[in-house]
Design a protein around this motif. Structure first.
Motif: not given
Length: 69
Positions: A14-22
């Motif tokens: 998740c942290a490297t994904c384009a969808w991650w908003n954090g």
């Protein structure tokens, strides 16, 4: 304060994904992306309805476009 976690930029998490908003950032070695750091907090995801943690994996993963080789 949340802990900062480090992941290789090409890991399907998740942290490297384009969808991650954090909150996250990129670390470079020799002018090339090396890893992504993200705060260890739950953040909303635009690809699925439930919030995610930075270490989770997902079938909708897309490489964060700002760290492409």
């Amino acid at each position: 304060m949340a802990a900062k976690l480090r992941f290789r930029f090409n890991q399907r998490l998740c942290a490297t994904c384009a969808w991650w908003n954090g909150p996250r950032g990129v670390e470079f070695h020799g002018l090339r992306p090396y890893c992504v750091w993200a705060e260890g907090v739950v953040a909303p995801c635009m690809a699925r309805p439930t919030p995610c943690s930075p270490g989770n994996g997902c079938s909708r993963w897309q490489l964060w476009e700002k760290i492409e080789d």
